[in-house]
Design a protein around this motif. Structure first.
Motif, short mmCIF file in Angstrom:
data_model
loop_
_atom_site.label_atom_id
_atom_site.label_comp_id
_atom_site.label_asym_id
_atom_site.label_seq_id
_atom_site.Cartn_x
_atom_site.Cartn_y
_atom_site.Cartn_z
N ASN A 153 -5.81 -2.01 6.69
CA ASN A 153 -4.40 -1.64 6.70
C ASN A 153 -4.21 -0.13 6.52
O ASN A 153 -3.32 0.46 7.15
CB ASN A 153 -3.63 -2.42 5.65
N LEU A 154 -5.02 0.51 5.70
CA LEU A 154 -4.92 1.96 5.55
C LEU A 154 -5.30 2.67 6.86
O LEU A 154 -4.71 3.69 7.21
CB LEU A 154 -5.79 2.46 4.40
N ALA A 155 -6.26 2.12 7.59
CA ALA A 155 -6.64 2.70 8.88
C ALA A 155 -5.46 2.63 9.87
O ALA A 155 -5.18 3.60 10.59
CB ALA A 155 -7.86 1.99 9.46
N VAL A 156 -4.76 1.51 9.87
CA VAL A 156 -3.59 1.36 10.76
C VAL A 156 -2.47 2.29 10.30
O VAL A 156 -1.83 2.95 11.12
CB VAL A 156 -3.12 -0.11 10.80
N LEU A 157 -2.24 2.37 8.98
CA LEU A 157 -1.20 3.26 8.46
C LEU A 157 -1.52 4.72 8.76
O LEU A 157 -0.62 5.52 9.06
CB LEU A 157 -1.02 3.05 6.95
N GLU A 158 -2.80 5.08 8.72
CA GLU A 158 -3.20 6.44 9.08
C GLU A 158 -2.96 6.70 10.56
O GLU A 158 -2.43 7.74 10.95
CB GLU A 158 -4.67 6.67 8.72
N LEU A 159 -3.34 5.76 11.40
CA LEU A 159 -3.14 5.88 12.84
C LEU A 159 -1.65 6.06 13.18
O LEU A 159 -1.29 6.84 14.07
CB LEU A 159 -3.69 4.64 13.55
N ALA A 160 -0.80 5.39 12.43
CA ALA A 160 0.65 5.48 12.66
C ALA A 160 1.26 6.74 12.07
O ALA A 160 2.43 7.04 12.31
CB ALA A 160 1.34 4.25 12.07
N GLY A 161 0.49 7.49 11.28
CA GLY A 161 1.03 8.70 10.66
C GLY A 161 1.82 8.43 9.39
O GLY A 161 2.60 9.27 8.96
N GLU A 169 -2.80 9.38 0.71
CA GLU A 169 -1.47 9.72 0.20
C GLU A 169 -0.47 9.52 1.33
O GLU A 169 -0.85 9.43 2.50
CB GLU A 169 -1.44 11.17 -0.30
N ILE A 170 0.80 9.45 0.98
CA ILE A 170 1.86 9.37 1.99
C ILE A 170 1.81 10.66 2.80
O ILE A 170 1.65 11.75 2.25
CB ILE A 170 3.24 9.19 1.32
N ILE A 198 -9.66 3.92 -2.49
CA ILE A 198 -9.50 2.47 -2.37
C ILE A 198 -9.67 1.77 -3.73
O ILE A 198 -8.83 0.95 -4.09
CB ILE A 198 -10.49 1.88 -1.33
N PRO A 199 -10.73 2.08 -4.51
CA PRO A 199 -10.84 1.41 -5.82
C PRO A 199 -9.63 1.68 -6.71
O PRO A 199 -9.18 0.78 -7.44
CB PRO A 199 -12.12 2.02 -6.42
N GLU A 200 -9.07 2.88 -6.65
CA GLU A 200 -7.88 3.18 -7.46
C GLU A 200 -6.67 2.39 -6.97
O GLU A 200 -5.87 1.91 -7.77
CB GLU A 200 -7.59 4.68 -7.43
N ILE A 201 -6.55 2.23 -5.66
CA ILE A 201 -5.46 1.43 -5.09
C ILE A 201 -5.59 -0.02 -5.54
O ILE A 201 -4.63 -0.65 -5.98
CB ILE A 201 -5.44 1.54 -3.55
N LEU A 243 0.83 -1.21 0.00
CA LEU A 243 0.00 0.00 0.00
C LEU A 243 0.87 1.26 0.00
O LEU A 243 0.61 2.20 -0.75
CB LEU A 243 -0.94 0.01 1.21
N VAL A 244 1.91 1.26 0.81
CA VAL A 244 2.83 2.41 0.86
C VAL A 244 3.51 2.59 -0.48
O VAL A 244 3.63 3.71 -0.98
CB VAL A 244 3.86 2.25 2.01
N GLU A 245 3.94 1.51 -1.11
CA GLU A 245 4.59 1.60 -2.43
C GLU A 245 3.64 2.17 -3.48
O GLU A 245 4.03 3.02 -4.28
CB GLU A 245 5.11 0.23 -2.86
N ILE A 246 2.40 1.71 -3.48
CA ILE A 246 1.42 2.21 -4.45
C ILE A 246 1.19 3.70 -4.24
O ILE A 246 1.22 4.48 -5.20
CB ILE A 246 0.09 1.43 -4.34
N LEU A 247 0.98 4.11 -3.00
CA LEU A 247 0.74 5.54 -2.72
C LEU A 247 1.98 6.38 -3.01
O LEU A 247 1.87 7.50 -3.50
CB LEU A 247 0.30 5.73 -1.26
#
Length: 182
Positions: free
Chosen positions: A95-103, A118-119, A77-80, A64-68
């Motif tokens: 996973n995006l919710a966790v990545l957002e929570l982590a900043g 986005e990153i 999400i559909p674009e991802i 997900l990080v690589e795609i963004l």
């Protein structure tokens, strides 16, 4: 030299880390090395931020990080999922919710049914703002001229001071109708 030891028993030998290999390789173009260095730093920072909230940097989160990171614009999400059909929609949301929570990622809420991701600015190092279409929900990144950005910072600091508020950063989204929807 930061090396990792591989092998078992007699004959173990040090293998340079990927970062060292990149630095020592004469065949790599300098701009590509810098890009690869940024990718290494991004993934290390993402892993560190996830570790701080007791989560791991799994293969799916890394994907997900690589795609963004490779996208020029924030993605829904559909674009991802269009970029990688092996990702499950429910897993991507979690996973995006966790990545957002982590900043690690930043969620941009639009008027359509899909948020965009986005990153985060802290990891990308790219301060920017957004044009958000209230009709189709598209999001476009924009960078203001330095003089205007300085003026915005000064004015925002003045407003914050009036209210006894200490600003640390700012985000600005312009909402309207995009050229495609006009």
């Amino acid at each position: 030299m930061d090396c990792r030891w591989f092998g078992l028993g007699i004959g173990r030998r040090p293998i340079p880390s990927l970062r060292e290999s990149l630095a020592l390789s004469p065949r790599l173009v300098p701009s590509r090395v810098m890009h690869m260095q940024h990718d290494l730093d991004l993934h290390a920072a993402a892993a560190d931020r996830l570790r701080r909230i007791a989560h791991t940097y799994s293969t799916r989160r890394r994907k997900l990080v690589e795609i963004l990171n490779t996208s020029a614009e924030p993605l829904s999400i559909p674009e991802i999922l269009h970029h990688d059909s092996s990702l499950a929609q429910s897993s991507a949301y979690r996973n995006l919710a966790v990545l957002e929570l982590a900043g690690v990622v930043h969620r941009i809420v639009t008027k359509d049914e899909f948020a965009r991701f986005e990153i985060s600015e802290a990891l990308s190092g790219h301060h920017h703002h957004h044009l958000i279409c209230s009709s189709c929900g598209s999001v476009k990144d924009i960078t203001l001229p330095v003089a205007l950005e300085v003026t915005v910072d000064q004015e925002m600091a003045s407003v914050a001071k009036l209210h006894g508020f200490q600003p640390t950063s700012h985000q600005m989204d312009l909402i309207g109708i995009c050229a495609s929807c006009l």
